[in-house]
Design a protein around this motif. Sequence first.
Motif, PDB file in Angstrom:
ATOM      1  N   ILE A   1      36.588  50.729  30.091  1.00  0.00           N
ATOM      2  CA  ILE A   1      35.387  51.272  30.732  1.00  0.00           C
ATOM      3  C   ILE A   1      34.397  51.781  29.691  1.00  0.00           C
ATOM      4  N   ARG A   2      34.933  52.304  28.588  1.00  0.00           N
ATOM      5  CA  ARG A   2      34.094  52.829  27.516  1.00  0.00           C
ATOM      6  C   ARG A   2      34.521  52.173  26.203  1.00  0.00           C
ATOM      7  N   GLY A   3      33.713  52.352  25.174  1.00  0.00           N
ATOM      8  CA  GLY A   3      34.071  51.823  23.866  1.00  0.00           C
ATOM      9  C   GLY A   3      35.243  52.568  23.266  1.00  0.00           C
TER      10      GLY A   3
ATOM     11  N   GLN B   1      40.291  55.205  37.732  1.00  0.00           N
ATOM     12  CA  GLN B   1      40.466  55.934  36.488  1.00  0.00           C
ATOM     13  C   GLN B   1      41.554  56.999  36.635  1.00  0.00           C
ATOM     14  N   MET B   2      42.566  56.930  35.791  1.00  0.00           N
ATOM     15  CA  MET B   2      43.608  57.946  35.722  1.00  0.00           C
ATOM     16  C   MET B   2      43.491  58.576  34.338  1.00  0.00           C
ATOM     17  N   ASP B   3      42.588  59.566  34.231  1.00  0.00           N
ATOM     18  CA  ASP B   3      42.141  59.971  32.902  1.00  0.00           C
ATOM     19  C   ASP B   3      42.083  61.473  32.667  1.00  0.00           C
ATOM     20  N   GLY B   4      42.666  62.274  33.572  1.00  0.00           N
ATOM     21  CA  GLY B   4      42.652  63.712  33.373  1.00  0.00           C
ATOM     22  C   GLY B   4      41.262  64.304  33.293  1.00  0.00           C
ATOM     23  N   GLY B   5      40.260  63.617  33.869  1.00  0.00           N
ATOM     24  CA  GLY B   5      38.893  64.122  33.888  1.00  0.00           C
ATOM     25  C   GLY B   5      38.022  63.628  32.750  1.00  0.00           C
ATOM     26  N   LEU B   6      38.539  62.765  31.880  1.00  0.00           N
ATOM     27  CA  LEU B   6      37.791  62.351  30.690  1.00  0.00           C
ATOM     28  C   LEU B   6      36.428  61.761  31.027  1.00  0.00           C
ATOM     29  N   MET B   7      36.365  60.890  32.034  1.00  0.00           N
ATOM     30  CA  MET B   7      35.121  60.193  32.330  1.00  0.00           C
ATOM     31  C   MET B   7      34.189  60.983  33.251  1.00  0.00           C
ATOM     32  N   ALA B   8      34.586  62.186  33.606  1.00  0.00           N
ATOM     33  CA  ALA B   8      33.735  63.007  34.473  1.00  0.00           C
ATOM     34  C   ALA B   8      32.587  63.636  33.719  1.00  0.00           C
ATOM     35  N   GLY B   9      32.736  63.762  32.411  1.00  0.00           N
ATOM     36  CA  GLY B   9      31.721  64.426  31.613  1.00  0.00           C
ATOM     37  C   GLY B   9      30.622  63.482  31.145  1.00  0.00           C
TER      38      GLY B   9
ATOM     39  N   ARG C   1      45.102  65.242  23.188  1.00  0.00           N
ATOM     40  CA  ARG C   1      45.022  66.305  24.194  1.00  0.00           C
ATOM     41  C   ARG C   1      43.627  66.906  24.270  1.00  0.00           C
ATOM     42  N   LYS C   2      43.001  67.097  23.111  1.00  0.00           N
ATOM     43  CA  LYS C   2      41.678  67.704  23.081  1.00  0.00           C
ATOM     44  C   LYS C   2      40.628  66.817  23.749  1.00  0.00           C
ATOM     45  N   MET C   3      40.866  65.507  23.757  1.00  0.00           N
ATOM     46  CA  MET C   3      39.932  64.584  24.405  1.00  0.00           C
ATOM     47  C   MET C   3      39.974  64.691  25.924  1.00  0.00           C
ATOM     48  N   ILE C   4      41.116  65.113  26.465  1.00  0.00           N
ATOM     49  CA  ILE C   4      41.360  65.030  27.902  1.00  0.00           C
ATOM     50  C   ILE C   4      41.134  66.406  28.535  1.00  0.00           C
TER      51      ILE C   4
ATOM     52  N   PRO D   1      44.360  53.899  32.840  1.00  0.00           N
ATOM     53  CA  PRO D   1      44.890  55.167  32.329  1.00  0.00           C
ATOM     54  C   PRO D   1      44.236  55.577  31.013  1.00  0.00           C
ATOM     55  N   VAL D   2      44.194  56.872  30.789  1.00  0.00           N
ATOM     56  CA  VAL D   2      43.930  57.413  29.464  1.00  0.00           C
ATOM     57  C   VAL D   2      45.279  57.485  28.751  1.00  0.00           C
ATOM     58  N   TYR D   3      45.343  58.077  27.571  1.00  0.00           N
ATOM     59  CA  TYR D   3      46.597  58.149  26.827  1.00  0.00           C
ATOM     60  C   TYR D   3      47.728  58.653  27.728  1.00  0.00           C
ATOM     61  N   THR D   4      48.776  57.851  27.827  1.00  0.00           N
ATOM     62  CA  THR D   4      49.920  58.153  28.681  1.00  0.00           C
ATOM     63  C   THR D   4      51.195  57.971  27.874  1.00  0.00           C
ATOM     64  N   HIS D   5      52.128  58.872  28.037  1.00  0.00           N
ATOM     65  CA  HIS D   5      53.384  58.780  27.289  1.00  0.00           C
ATOM     66  C   HIS D   5      54.061  57.438  27.576  1.00  0.00           C
ATOM     67  N   SER D   6      54.258  56.669  26.537  1.00  0.00           N
ATOM     68  CA  SER D   6      54.871  55.349  26.626  1.00  0.00           C
ATOM     69  C   SER D   6      55.361  55.005  25.231  1.00  0.00           C
ATOM     70  N   ALA D   7      56.091  53.906  25.109  1.00  0.00           N
ATOM     71  CA  ALA D   7      56.575  53.514  23.782  1.00  0.00           C
ATOM     72  C   ALA D   7      55.398  53.302  22.824  1.00  0.00           C
TER      73      ALA D   7
END
Length: 252
Positions: free
Chosen positions: A147-149, A244-252, A209-212, A186-192
Amino acid sequence: MSSFQNQVALITGAGAGIGRATALAFAAEGARVVVSDVNEAGGAETVSQIEAAGGEAVFVRCNVARPEEVEAAVRQTVETFGRLDIGINNAGIGGDFARLHEQSPDAWNQMLAVNLSGVFYCMQSEIRQMLAQGGGKIVNISSIAGIRGMPMGGPYSAAKHGVIGLTKTAALEYARKNIRVNAVCPVYTHSAMVDGLIAVAPGMEERMRKMIPIGRLGQPEEIAQAILWLCADENAFCTGQAIQMDGGLMAG
């Protein structure tokens, strides 16, 4: 949310992370699950976890970058369970962090082969089967990078943008054929993939974390619940969306 009793789901990249969480979630709701991955040990572990919980699953090895293997996986799904109701196209790879002029052609080609062409091949085979049986649901796993660069991740971002384009196009082409096609971003999600990056890059998790806005990374189970929601019969009016599953990242 409705039960997925007697429905059949094929999930790529289901040997770990979001794919495994999604396979477990569908099985818990009554679906029969085909676990697909190039990681045979991981796929077998996912099947074992599903069976231990009382579900039904089989493993099919599939490299999504090879269309003949994708076709074989869909064929084996139908031969085993009689139909294909749900396709979750999750298999993907991460890339090297480098500026665009430093990315190699080989890295570019590998990224698109798995993360974009792989989704295209899966959708083709899944849709052919769904047309033959009268309908189905597909969810493609894109990314906020679709969605974003994504500085230092141009090939990954390009591939994930392409996944959203395929999703929207297919949704329009098959809306009147009872086939719904959506994407999850998704935004950063715990995965391998993400946890491996965190392990070799000191301070990376804190920067993520600071991004989200919500202040943490996503959990695979949270992404899985969004995928289930998109496939539920109650949401039959939803197609062509990139959730978007992004913890609010794209709301700003």
